[in-house]
Design a protein around this motif. Structure first.
Motif, mmCIF file in Angstrom:
data_model
loop_
_atom_site.group_PDB
_atom_site.id
_atom_site.type_symbol
_atom_site.label_atom_id
_atom_site.label_comp_id
_atom_site.label_asym_id
_atom_site.label_seq_id
_atom_site.Cartn_x
_atom_site.Cartn_y
_atom_site.Cartn_z
ATOM 1 N N ALA A 156 0.833 -1.641 0.077
ATOM 2 C CA ALA A 156 -0.234 0.415 0.020
ATOM 3 C C ALA A 156 0.992 0.942 -0.074
ATOM 4 C CB ALA A 156 -1.130 -0.051 1.161
ATOM 5 N N ALA A 157 2.276 0.997 1.065
ATOM 6 C CA ALA A 157 3.122 2.927 0.741
ATOM 7 C C ALA A 157 3.490 2.135 -0.531
ATOM 8 C CB ALA A 157 3.847 2.410 2.281
ATOM 9 N N LYS A 160 1.279 4.653 -3.594
ATOM 10 C CA LYS A 160 1.327 6.082 -3.227
ATOM 11 C C LYS A 160 2.258 6.471 -3.645
ATOM 12 C CE LYS A 160 -2.372 5.442 0.681
ATOM 13 N NZ LYS A 160 -1.760 5.530 2.867
ATOM 14 N N ARG A 161 3.111 5.706 -3.238
ATOM 15 C CA ARG A 161 4.853 6.594 -4.407
ATOM 16 C C ARG A 161 4.746 7.390 -5.431
ATOM 17 N NH1 ARG A 161 10.573 3.096 -2.098
ATOM 18 N NH2 ARG A 161 10.250 3.642 0.626
ATOM 19 N N GLU A 162 5.404 8.262 -6.289
ATOM 20 C CA GLU A 162 5.110 8.844 -6.992
ATOM 21 C C GLU A 162 6.316 8.266 -8.155
ATOM 22 O OE1 GLU A 162 3.285 10.779 -9.153
ATOM 23 O OE2 GLU A 162 1.880 11.091 -7.506
#
Length: 273
Positions: A156-157, A160-162
């Motif tokens: 999940a983390a 979210k990263r570009e």
């Protein structure tokens, strides 16, 4: 985007289901494409389209734990990926093929050569190794640390990263595709193969690759830098080294024309095995 083709599944001896994609004319020169760590068959889209358009038959698969392929019950090692490649070639009864590996896919080809040299000699007419290495120049990572960074709990983390940049030669869509492929890989595969690559060393067995080989590396490749490519070149008897000025690690996206030219030159070369 991949060319039109056919999808199927094969099963390994340790229970992994490997998703395989084939495209192109049945009687075309055969090219087998192995993708990178945290990649998938879509990584090869631009190269596969060019090969099919020029009359080649392409065979791609999601490496275990990536894309639509399951991880299986065996130990997570690069050697296991080499066994998977041998199994795929046997199941599809492929001969006179050009093997192409990018990054971990190139390590897969080296593992196949290390453990199945007679099979390589009978089935393979040429090898292309793109942005890869015979051993890891990366810091060796402990399993606990790798899981903390890339395991399933981190998905999940990571989502979210570009997406990061791959340099001036990569299209924005390619950057996004790389990010999507990373998320499609299981956390166990992301972490496990990071550890596995840190433990491998195929330098003693590089001479098992006794077919014409082309090695490509970008000067801006920080993951598998030119020094690693020079080690491959020194260890493989009939190898040519091409250093691409200004290119980075993701050569299937950054330099599909250069890669396709290297592949087709081996596929067209006389003297098939």
């Amino acid at each position: 985007m991949l060319p039109d083709g056919h999808r199927s599944m094969i099963t390994t001896d340790d229970g992994s289901s490997l998703a395989v994609f084939t495209a192109g004319p049945d009687d075309g020169p055969v090219v087998v494409l192995a993708h990178c760590w945290m990649g998938g068959i879509k990584i090869w889209g631009a190269v596969a389209r060019r090969l099919v358009e020029s009359g080649h038959r392409v065979v791609l698969w999601d490496q275990r734990g990536h894309g639509e392929s399951t991880l299986g019950d065996g130990e997570i090692t690069v050697e296991r990926l080499g066994h998977d490649l041998q199994h795929l070639l046997a199941v599809f009864d492929l001969e006179d093929v050009v093997l192409v590996g990018h990054s971990m896919g190139g390590m897969t080809v080296q593992a196949y050569a290390a453990h199945h040299p007679d099979d390589l000699a009978s089935r393979v007419r040429g090898v292309v190794l793109a942005a890869t290495a015979p051993h890891s120049g990366l810091l060796k990572v402990r399993p606990r640390v790798a899981n903390a960074l890339l395991g399933d709990r981190r998905t999940a983390a990571l989502a979210k990263r570009e997406p990061g940049s791959m340099g001036p030669h990569a299209h924005a869509n390619s950057v996004r595709a790389t990010h999507e492929a990373m998320l499609e890989a299981s956390g166990s595969a992301r972490a496990g193969f990071l550890v596995a690559m840190g433990r491998m060393d195929f330098r003693p067995k590089l001479a098992n690759i006794k077919v014409p080989t082309k090695i490509l590396v970008g000067t801006r490749d920080r993951l598998t830098p030119p020094a690693r490519a020079r080690e491959l070149h020194a260890g493989i008897p009939d190898a040519e080294l091409q250093v691409l000025n200004g290119y980075g690690h993701m050569l299937p996206f950054e330099a599909p024309d250069v890669l396709s030219e290297a592949i087709t030159s081996l596929a067209a070369r006389p003297g098939a095995t």
